[in-house]
Design an enzyme around this catalytic site. Structure first.
Site, PDB file in Angstrom:
ATOM      1  N   LYS A   1      -2.562   5.082   4.262  1.00  0.00           N
ATOM      2  CA  LYS A   1      -2.500   6.115   3.236  1.00  0.00           C
ATOM      3  C   LYS A   1      -2.855   7.490   3.808  1.00  0.00           C
ATOM      4  O   LYS A   1      -2.281   8.515   3.400  1.00  0.00           O
ATOM      5  CB  LYS A   1      -3.456   5.754   2.087  1.00  0.00           C
ATOM      6  CG  LYS A   1      -2.974   4.605   1.224  1.00  0.00           C
ATOM      7  CD  LYS A   1      -1.711   4.973   0.461  1.00  0.00           C
ATOM      8  CE  LYS A   1      -1.348   3.960  -0.594  1.00  0.00           C
ATOM      9  NZ  LYS A   1      -0.160   4.352  -1.387  1.00  0.00           N
TER      10      LYS A   1
ATOM     11  N   PRO B   1      -6.472   7.410  -6.692  1.00  0.00           N
ATOM     12  CA  PRO B   1      -7.282   6.554  -7.548  1.00  0.00           C
ATOM     13  C   PRO B   1      -8.371   5.841  -6.755  1.00  0.00           C
ATOM     14  O   PRO B   1      -8.195   5.489  -5.587  1.00  0.00           O
ATOM     15  CB  PRO B   1      -6.269   5.538  -8.098  1.00  0.00           C
ATOM     16  CG  PRO B   1      -4.923   6.159  -7.890  1.00  0.00           C
ATOM     17  CD  PRO B   1      -5.056   6.995  -6.652  1.00  0.00           C
TER      18      PRO B   1
ATOM     19  N   ASP C   1      15.262  -0.030  -2.637  1.00  0.00           N
ATOM     20  CA  ASP C   1      14.015  -0.218  -1.904  1.00  0.00           C
ATOM     21  C   ASP C   1      13.636   1.115  -1.283  1.00  0.00           C
ATOM     22  O   ASP C   1      14.519   1.902  -0.915  1.00  0.00           O
ATOM     23  CB  ASP C   1      14.219  -1.284  -0.817  1.00  0.00           C
ATOM     24  CG  ASP C   1      12.927  -1.737  -0.184  1.00  0.00           C
ATOM     25  OD1 ASP C   1      12.395  -0.989   0.655  1.00  0.00           O
ATOM     26  OD2 ASP C   1      12.449  -2.821  -0.518  1.00  0.00           O
TER      27      ASP C   1
END
Length: 328
Positions: free
Chosen positions: A146, A168, A52
């Protein structure tokens, strides 16, 4: 050829990236949980590392012998996930990836950021890599998470870790198993179509072009730079009409007045708080009234021109959902 680790390698973007890297002759390892679905990568020859992004020991083991690390693991379905989980994975997980990659002497880290981390311009013209995140945090915590990680990336670059950011825009294409952007296609195919179309616009790109841009970023991207990935700007009116045409449904015909969007946004959030089921949240309604478009000229010049049109991307998205029995 490089040995590459992909975090989030069983996901939408990560699986296509794995496929692209394998096709290019690179050796690929993915970091995944024991419970991860393998539908999207089961036909690929890959190394699997269980772990993880929040487990430093598993990250260290996964990065052993790797020259490249592609960090695509993230909580992207922010309207379904607890905010605390999103920040934990998107921010703290990314910090651990940077820390571990630096200790491992990784030659290149490519981070799947998002155009959501880029600010919007007041005049509605397409934003570019120079525009800092400027949306209200309460409205768009995903973009905020982000943006924080991009700040961490810049600090990592200053400390000697070669990190490249790819951003993106709205991503369509086959394999959106968790129904992120593809949920629009799936809902239309199921006949769940809103009576109106929002007044805003978006920039979109196919996931396969996103994967190719990731590889190009590893090969020739400049550390510390961000690259916005986009193919086509489209209004919601045109997007809804295109999706409806592809799935054989009637598109919404009524325009949503821009002044109504904030009221509708609050109404959706209030109903969701009472337990009502909606495929989106109020913040997405608010954003749909904005021109969320981006200039991808920099990425096109450095990483290459996208190859798949939006029509083809949406057509392939619908065909994949039908093949998997996810839509009628």
């Amino acid at each position: 050829m490089a040995r590459a680790l992909i975090t989030g390698g069983t996901g939408f973007i990560g699986s296509h990236l794995a496929r692209t890297l394998v096709a290019a002759g690179h050796s690929v390892r993915i970091l995944r949980r024991a419970s991860s679905r393998l539908d999207l990568i089961e036909d690929l020859s890959l190394d699997h590392a269980l772990g993880d992004v929040l487990d430093e020991d598993s990250l260290r083991r996964a990065m052993e012998g790797c020259q490249w690390v592609f960090h695509s693991a993230a909580v992207a379905d922010y309207w379904r996930s607890p905010r605390v989980t999103m920040y934990l994975v998107n921010v703290e997980g990314t910090r651990l990836v940077f820390k571990t990659a630096k200790a491992a002497g990784v030659e290149r880290v490519v981070v799947t950021s998002s155009a959501a981390a880029v600010g919007l311009r007041a005049d509605g013209t397409p934003a570019d890599e120079s525009d800092p995140f400027n949306l209200p945090v309460a409205r768009f915590p995903y973009g905020h998470s982000k943006a924080i990680s991009e700040g961490d990336a810049q600090r990592a670059v200053a400390e000697g870790l070669p990190v490249v950011l790819v951003n993106p825009t709205v991503v369509f294409g086959p394999g959106d198993l968790n129904l992120i952007s593809g949920s629009m296609v799936a809902e239309f195919a199921r006949g769940v179509i809103p009576p109106f179309y929002p007044p805003g616009a978006i920039t979109a790109i196919d996931v396969r072009d996103v994967a190719r841009a990731h590889l190009a970023a590893a090969e020739r991207g400049t550390p510390g730079e961000r690259y916005i990935l986009g193919t086509e700007d489209i209004t919601y009116k045109a997007l809804f009409a295109l999706i409806a045409e592809i799935v054989g449904k009637r598109p919404p015909m009524l325009p949503l007045p821009r002044v109504v969007a904030p009221l509708l946004s609050r109404g959706v959030n209030a109903l969701k708080a009472l337990g009502a089921a909606f495929p989106i949240d109020g913040n997405q309604v608010w954003l749909s009234a904005q021109n969320v478009c981006f200039n991808s000229a920099k990425a096109r010049q450095v990483l290459g021109t996208p190859q798949i049109t939006l029509r083809q991307s949406l057509t392939d998205t619908y065909a994949w959902y039908k093949e998997k029995g996810m839509v009628p």
